[in-house]
Design an enzyme around this catalytic site. Structure first.
Site, mmCIF file in Angstrom:
data_model
loop_
_atom_site.group_PDB
_atom_site.id
_atom_site.type_symbol
_atom_site.label_atom_id
_atom_site.label_comp_id
_atom_site.label_asym_id
_atom_site.label_seq_id
_atom_site.Cartn_x
_atom_site.Cartn_y
_atom_site.Cartn_z
ATOM 1 N N ASP A 267 131.319 77.184 -32.688
ATOM 2 C CA ASP A 267 131.466 77.494 -31.775
ATOM 3 C C ASP A 267 131.369 78.938 -31.217
ATOM 4 O OD1 ASP A 267 133.451 78.577 -33.367
ATOM 5 O OD2 ASP A 267 135.410 77.470 -31.777
ATOM 6 N N ASN A 268 131.028 79.973 -31.964
ATOM 7 C CA ASN A 268 131.054 81.385 -31.780
ATOM 8 C C ASN A 268 130.499 81.864 -33.247
ATOM 9 O OD1 ASN A 268 134.238 81.179 -30.937
ATOM 10 N ND2 ASN A 268 133.408 81.167 -32.883
ATOM 11 N N LYS B 191 132.626 87.595 -33.775
ATOM 12 C CA LYS B 191 133.167 86.435 -32.526
ATOM 13 C C LYS B 191 133.828 87.428 -32.010
ATOM 14 C CE LYS B 191 137.260 83.506 -32.402
ATOM 15 N NZ LYS B 191 138.023 82.334 -33.016
ATOM 16 N N ARG C 232 133.858 75.858 -25.745
ATOM 17 C CA ARG C 232 133.891 74.376 -25.485
ATOM 18 C C ARG C 232 133.726 74.036 -24.759
ATOM 19 N NH1 ARG C 232 136.163 72.943 -30.956
ATOM 20 N NH2 ARG C 232 135.907 74.624 -32.829
ATOM 21 N N HIS D 113 141.530 72.158 -27.922
ATOM 22 C CA HIS D 113 141.242 73.741 -27.111
ATOM 23 C C HIS D 113 141.766 73.684 -25.734
ATOM 24 C CE1 HIS D 113 141.049 78.561 -28.057
ATOM 25 N NE2 HIS D 113 142.435 77.859 -27.855
ATOM 26 N N ASP E 36 134.323 75.870 -36.564
ATOM 27 C CA ASP E 36 134.983 76.791 -35.603
ATOM 28 C C ASP E 36 135.021 78.040 -36.730
ATOM 29 O OD1 ASP E 36 137.110 78.004 -34.588
ATOM 30 O OD2 ASP E 36 138.629 76.454 -34.809
ATOM 31 N N ASP E 37 134.202 78.947 -35.597
ATOM 32 C CA ASP E 37 133.705 80.164 -36.744
ATOM 33 C C ASP E 37 132.681 80.529 -37.789
ATOM 34 O OD1 ASP E 37 136.008 80.611 -34.434
ATOM 35 O OD2 ASP E 37 137.450 81.634 -35.702
ATOM 36 N N CYS F 212 136.130 80.377 -28.584
ATOM 37 C CA CYS F 212 135.902 79.103 -29.189
ATOM 38 C C CYS F 212 136.573 78.308 -27.705
ATOM 39 C CB CYS F 212 137.438 78.266 -29.960
ATOM 40 S SG CYS F 212 138.287 79.190 -30.672
ATOM 41 N N LYS G 196 139.780 69.289 -33.228
ATOM 42 C CA LYS G 196 139.915 70.513 -31.776
ATOM 43 C C LYS G 196 139.874 70.085 -30.303
ATOM 44 C CE LYS G 196 139.989 75.261 -31.640
ATOM 45 N NZ LYS G 196 139.432 76.663 -32.567
ATOM 46 N N HIS H 84 137.898 78.135 -39.315
ATOM 47 C CA HIS H 84 138.882 78.975 -39.108
ATOM 48 C C HIS H 84 140.106 79.620 -40.091
ATOM 49 C CE1 HIS H 84 141.552 81.117 -35.961
ATOM 50 N NE2 HIS H 84 141.108 80.464 -35.184
#
Length: 629
Positions: free
Chosen positions: A329-330, A387, A56, A112, A14-15, A52, A110, A222
């Site tokens: 994810d990004n 991001k 996803r 989301h 995540d990030d 994110c 996660k 994150h």
């Protein structure tokens, strides 16, 4: 009889920044992900999305986020009217398709992709579920109690309650009050739960013979930046020289690994509201480098727990029949779209009321800090920004994959083909022998029946033909297409097809999956747009954003990965051609062609998370000026 179709283990960070991993030239210790790279492949031109939840939705659907995701209001009565992305039922989700084909499907991590009934992981094809539903929450499971109850809780990204589900029931987190290793920590518990799912499978002979799809999406790294003290303290002093020194070290590491060209021109650091390192006081530097130590500790911890999963698969004899994929994810987080003017004051008030940002407490369950845009751009270099942006820093991410049957490229090498998150669904389905319910649409918006609904087709490309069988995309012109840095006439024998030689010159696999005349890949995110076709990329960002001109910019990514040389004035016909492709793409996906100024916002100006000093002066402990550190 044993089902020899491959297993799938899909791991998402995540990030995470482009160069945060050891195998991508970074100093953070990631031996388990590095092991995947050594035995498999690294992808240097892999793209996701600027945010994110959007990314996803592409991963799970195989199509564009404007098709796969719908935006719904969290609470219509609230003045801030925050939106939440939901995975639409107009797509057939990957776990649904694999479950239909006889796979065991499981998620631990996660989600989301929606909170409401009908949109939970158990509603979208997952048999076994342990999941954090919001975008993020406290990594130690701690949640301060609001006076007046939940109705008075402000919707703050990064401070959402720890809403977990096990199967389709709420699972109550036991807060790790002492931030100790034997208590709750997100990365640890996600793997604990996944291993429990594996163990349950293996206790049943019939289940053990069934292939699985395991989805392991972490919430690390994150913000809020939090980790065990032992992982944080491993990096004490590593970042004392500041973000620019780290940036140069990371660039050198990427070049050494052969992931970027030795002659690449990295984009300048953009952080107009933050003083450079040299202008910070000694105490500010110490606090700032501490945040980066915690960030590194989070990545280190995530890798340790990934190692537990890999060890289990190896011990049980399943690793070599499992496609293991890891990516972010990004791009790394340097600002927060969620911290707009209606949310920012809530975040400040919340940190001041409930969190203790004293130096010695940073990283614990009741601390709340972030690294800021200068450290972030050390992670995303040589790419532009990070991001939330459609520039390369927001959408180009590290990707590692291990699958012994993909043996066209030598283990340990770098795949330079342009690839996207939308490719995962068609790749997994091809390996599993599963046909998508809409395999041959008459046009991109044509739907086909699937169970009780109509679904759109995928837009991504399968990698199987190339990575397993060596077949390149039709229409690929490299190296005879006069593209970017010359290959020196070595063609498929270019040394980078088998090993790193320290110079990431583009070889003949750059257009192996997406040829220069293939379907375009485009992005639109809150008024920021981009489109990629072969070597060319156009980008349009509002003038309110640094590097934005309000007009289309044109870059040759084969020779200018950093997006530093805008060719728009020199090649207006190429820009016009690509803009027509963008307009066509927008019609096909339903993406808006224009956003209002209010919708665009300004992530780099006045953003709480974009202020590298702000968190140092917040909290209910000793104030910054009162501390001797």
């Amino acid at each position: 009889m044993t089902d020899k179709r491959p297993n799938f283990l899909l791991i998402i960070a995540d990030d995470l920044g482009y160069s945060d991993l050891g195998c991508f030239g970074g100093e953070i210790k990631t031996p388990n992900i590095d092991r995947l790279a050594r035995d498999g492949l690294r992808f240097s031109d892999y793209h996701t999305a600027p945010m994110c939840s959007v990314a996803r939705s592409m991963v799970l659907s195989g199509t564009d986020s404007h098709v796969a995701m719908q935006q719904l209001l969290i609470n219509e009565s609230r003045s801030d009217r925050l939106m939440e992305g939901y995975l639409t039922r107009n797509i057939a989700a990957l776990p649904e398709l694999l479950k239909d084909a006889g796979y065991d499907t499981m998620i631990s991590g996660k989600w989301h992709q929606g909170f409401r009934p009908g949109y939970l992981p158990s509603d979208r094809g997952f048999d076994k579920v342990f999941s954090c539903l919001p975008a993020s929450s406290n990594h130690f499971g701690w949640d301060p109690k609001w006076e007046g109850g939940e109705v008075n809780r402000p919707d703050i990204h990064g401070h959402q309650p720890p809403i977990y589900v096990k199967q389709d029931k709420r699972w109550i987190v036991e807060s790790n009050e002492d931030s100790t290793e034997d208590g709750f920590y997100s990365s640890k518990v996600y793997v604990d739960e996944l291993l429990a799912m594996f163990n349950e499978r293996e206790e049943s002979p019939s289940s053990a013979a069934t292939p699985f799809f395991a989805y392991l999406p972490f919430t690390a790294p994150h913000y809020p930046l939090q980790c065990f003290a032992k992982d944080r303290d491993k990096y004490r002093g590593v970042y004392d020289d500041g973000p620019e020194v780290l940036r140069q070290s990371r660039l050198a590491g990427l070049k050494k690994e052969g992931l970027i060209s030795a002659t690449v021109q990295p984009h300048d650091v953009v952080s107009p509201d933050n003083a450079p390192w040299e202008e910070l006081t000694a105490k500010e530097k110490k606090f700032s480098s501490r945040a980066m130590e915690i960030y590194a500790g989070m990545v280190d911890s995530m890798d340790q727990h990934i190692g537990r999963v890999l060890d289990h698969l190896e011990k049980t004899g399943q690793l070599d029949n499992t496609l293991v994929m890891f990516f972010s994810d990004n791009g790394a987080e340097g600002t927060a779209l969620e911290a707009e003017e209606v949310v920012g004051p809530h975040l400040l008030e919340t940190i001041n009321s409930f969190y203790n940002n004293e130096y010695e407490n940073l990283g614990n369950r009741d601390s709340f800090c972030w690294m800021g845009p200068r450290w972030c751009q050390a992670s995303t270099a040589p790419n532009r920004l990070y991001k939330h942006y459609t520039s390369e820093g927001g959408v180009r991410v590290p990707m590692v994959m291990r699958y012994p049957a993909f043996d066209h490229l030598v283990a340990g090498s770098v795949c330079r083909s342009f690839t996207t998150a939308m490719d995962i669904v068609p790749t997994f389905l091809a390996l599993a022998g599963v046909q998508h319910p809409n395999p041959d649409p008459a046009h991109p918006r044509a739907t086909a029946p699937y169970h009780d609904r109509q679904v759109y087709p995928v837009r991504g490309r399968s990698w199987v033909d190339y990575l397993r069988d060596g077949h390149r995309s039709t229409g690929a012109t490299w190296p005879n297409g006069n593209g970017g840095v010359p290959t020196g006439g070595q063609g498929s024998n270019h040394p980078l097809n088998g090993q790193s030689n320290g110079d990431a010159r583009y070889s003949d696999d750059v257009e192996a999956i997406y040829g220069p005349q293939d379907t375009v890949v485009a992005w639109e995110h809150f008024g920021k747009a981009a489109l990629r076709l072969g070597r060319w990329k156009i980008v349009n960002m509002p003038v309110e954003h640094p590097t934005g001109t309000g007009k289309w910019q044109l870059y040759d990514l084969y020779s200018d990965q950093g997006e530093t040389n805008d060719l728009e004035k020199h090649m207006p016909d190429k820009v016009a051609e690509l803009v027509r492709e963008y307009e066509k793409w927008a019609q096909e996906t339903g993406a808006p062609l224009k956003r209002t100024k209010d919708a665009e916002g300004n992530c780099l100006g006045g953003d709480i998370i974009g202020d590298q000093r702000l968190w140092m002066n917040l909290g209910n402990g000793k104030r910054f000026d009162e501390q001797d550190v």
